[in-house]
Design a protein around this motif. Sequence first.
Motif, short mmCIF file in Angstrom:
data_model
loop_
_atom_site.label_atom_id
_atom_site.label_comp_id
_atom_site.label_asym_id
_atom_site.label_seq_id
_atom_site.Cartn_x
_atom_site.Cartn_y
_atom_site.Cartn_z
N GLY A 104 0.83 -1.20 0.00
CA GLY A 104 0.00 0.00 0.00
C GLY A 104 0.86 1.25 0.00
O GLY A 104 2.08 1.16 0.15
N PRO A 105 0.24 2.43 -0.16
CA PRO A 105 1.00 3.68 -0.25
C PRO A 105 1.76 4.01 1.04
O PRO A 105 2.73 4.78 1.01
CB PRO A 105 -0.08 4.73 -0.54
N GLU A 106 1.34 3.42 2.18
CA GLU A 106 2.06 3.73 3.44
C GLU A 106 3.43 3.06 3.46
O GLU A 106 4.31 3.48 4.20
CB GLU A 106 1.20 3.34 4.66
N ARG A 107 3.61 2.03 2.62
CA ARG A 107 4.91 1.36 2.57
C ARG A 107 5.66 1.67 1.28
O ARG A 107 6.87 1.59 1.23
CB ARG A 107 4.70 -0.17 2.65
N LEU A 108 4.91 1.96 0.24
CA LEU A 108 5.53 2.15 -1.07
C LEU A 108 4.94 3.40 -1.71
O LEU A 108 3.76 3.44 -2.06
CB LEU A 108 5.23 0.91 -1.94
N SER A 109 5.77 4.44 -1.80
CA SER A 109 5.25 5.70 -2.36
C SER A 109 5.75 5.86 -3.79
O SER A 109 6.85 5.44 -4.14
CB SER A 109 5.70 6.87 -1.50
N VAL A 110 4.90 6.46 -4.62
CA VAL A 110 5.20 6.63 -6.05
C VAL A 110 4.97 8.09 -6.41
O VAL A 110 3.86 8.60 -6.24
CB VAL A 110 4.29 5.72 -6.90
N HIS A 111 6.02 8.79 -6.86
CA HIS A 111 5.88 10.21 -7.21
C HIS A 111 6.62 10.54 -8.50
O HIS A 111 7.78 10.17 -8.65
CB HIS A 111 6.44 11.10 -6.10
N GLY A 112 5.96 11.24 -9.40
CA GLY A 112 6.63 11.67 -10.62
C GLY A 112 5.63 12.27 -11.58
O GLY A 112 4.42 12.09 -11.42
N PRO A 113 6.14 13.00 -12.57
CA PRO A 113 5.23 13.61 -13.55
C PRO A 113 4.65 12.56 -14.49
O PRO A 113 5.17 11.45 -14.59
CB PRO A 113 6.14 14.57 -14.32
#
Lengths: 368, 130
Positions: free
Chosen positions: A245-254
């Motif tokens: 889930g996002p609390e363990r695996l974050s994804v950021h980019g354009p």
Amino acid sequence: MLGTLAVYYTQPHDPGAHERQLIERATRLAAIVIERERAEKALAAREREFRALADNMSQFAWMTDATGWIYWYNQRWFDYTGTTLQEMEGWGWQKVHHPDHVDRVVRKIRHSFDTGEPWEDTFPLRSKEGEYRWFLSRALPIRDEHGCIQHWFGTNTDITERLKAEQQRTLLINELNHRVKNTLAIVQAIAAQTLRSANVDPSVQETFESRLVALSNAHNILTRESWEAAEIHDIMARTLEPHAGPERLSVHGPSIRLAPKAALAIAMGMHELVTNAVKYGALSNGTGQVAVTWSVDEPKPGMFHLQWKERGGPAVEPPSRKGFGSRLIERNLVHDLNGKATIDYQPEGIVCTITGILRTAPGEMDAI
Amino acid sequence: MTTEMSCRRVLIVEDESMVAMLLEDMLTDLGHEVVATVGQMDRAAELVAGAAIDVAILDVNLNGERTYSLATVLKSRGVPFIFATGYGAAGLNEEWRSAPILGKPFQAKDLNRVMREVFEHRAAGDRANT
């Protein structure tokens, strides 16, 4: 006039002042008449030219007054619909529209007439034979020198064949996808039977199948977009979300539109990293974190940089032998992205850095 | 995490024998009983109408023919079913788009998850009805 005078006098005659005046006036009058006739002829010629153009263009064309009341259609409209101007003028055109679409069409065109915004819509129109064909329709307001709308000029273009071709293409792509998927399922079955009969550890089959499914999922995203491109966020979500889930695996980019090859390479690379993290890395305990970030070179997008960074997992030791996963990332990804990839086995967590060249695919300004 | 699921009697409708074999193995490994595996529409229709089964797994495209008619019969019998397809949900017609679906290829854990969902959904439905 001169003829009349010539006939009137039987003897040679020197015209008097009155007669001269008369002749002069008559000449002027004649000149005006000739000029007017010339202008009328020119106008009629222009009118004929306009009709020839309007009636022979491949589209239907029509004109409205300032309120949207249609007062003129080209001949093509009448030829196709089998109607008369009397039936069609004003808002009579609704008669040849499909009952399922007419309300929407009227609503939208009224909005344009009210606001002066250019109009565009796609809808079926009934032919005189009773067949419905699809038309892409547009209208633009024509304004006077003060900017007030005087008329609207509209056209309808038959796009039935184009729509049919598009449907056919979608059908074909779906069918092809179905066959590819069935073939992948058969490959999976063959591998399963082979591994089973050789008494191979079931985890091997599991690893193989998960790679096959990752490939298949990336195919699904590409199929949805007719194999033109895939949005990097979709690829990330489909590949990574099932594992953490996002609390363990974050994804950021354009947002980046990835060309098919790059999309598949990134999906497979991310799959290897995330399954490795689940087994041995930051996602193998209850607290570790993974941050996936990427960026595009500014101001002129030329390269794209992606980083996979694990923290908070068990202490990392560089592997004594490179597995398929790391080779896939370091070799295949580099090959398919035309870039560079490195895996750094830092003690506090794996860091994988990928650099790819942004390539411009036809119709895709920003596809890699 | 994954609690054991009770044994279910499963009918497999699949025209690709290798895939059918894989499904049989997966289901057996998960502790289910495969009642029959069929790849022909007429034989499938017979079994769907009468066989004692708890659930059916239907390949959407059986030798080029859609298996919706089988789903209709199962629905009227109150027997749950799962569509297995390479098309994904977009490949199902509108009537069946919300039906349980397994995208090919799938892993045993995906099969297990969908099976579980089907019976949990049913149990919730039964509770709501009583």
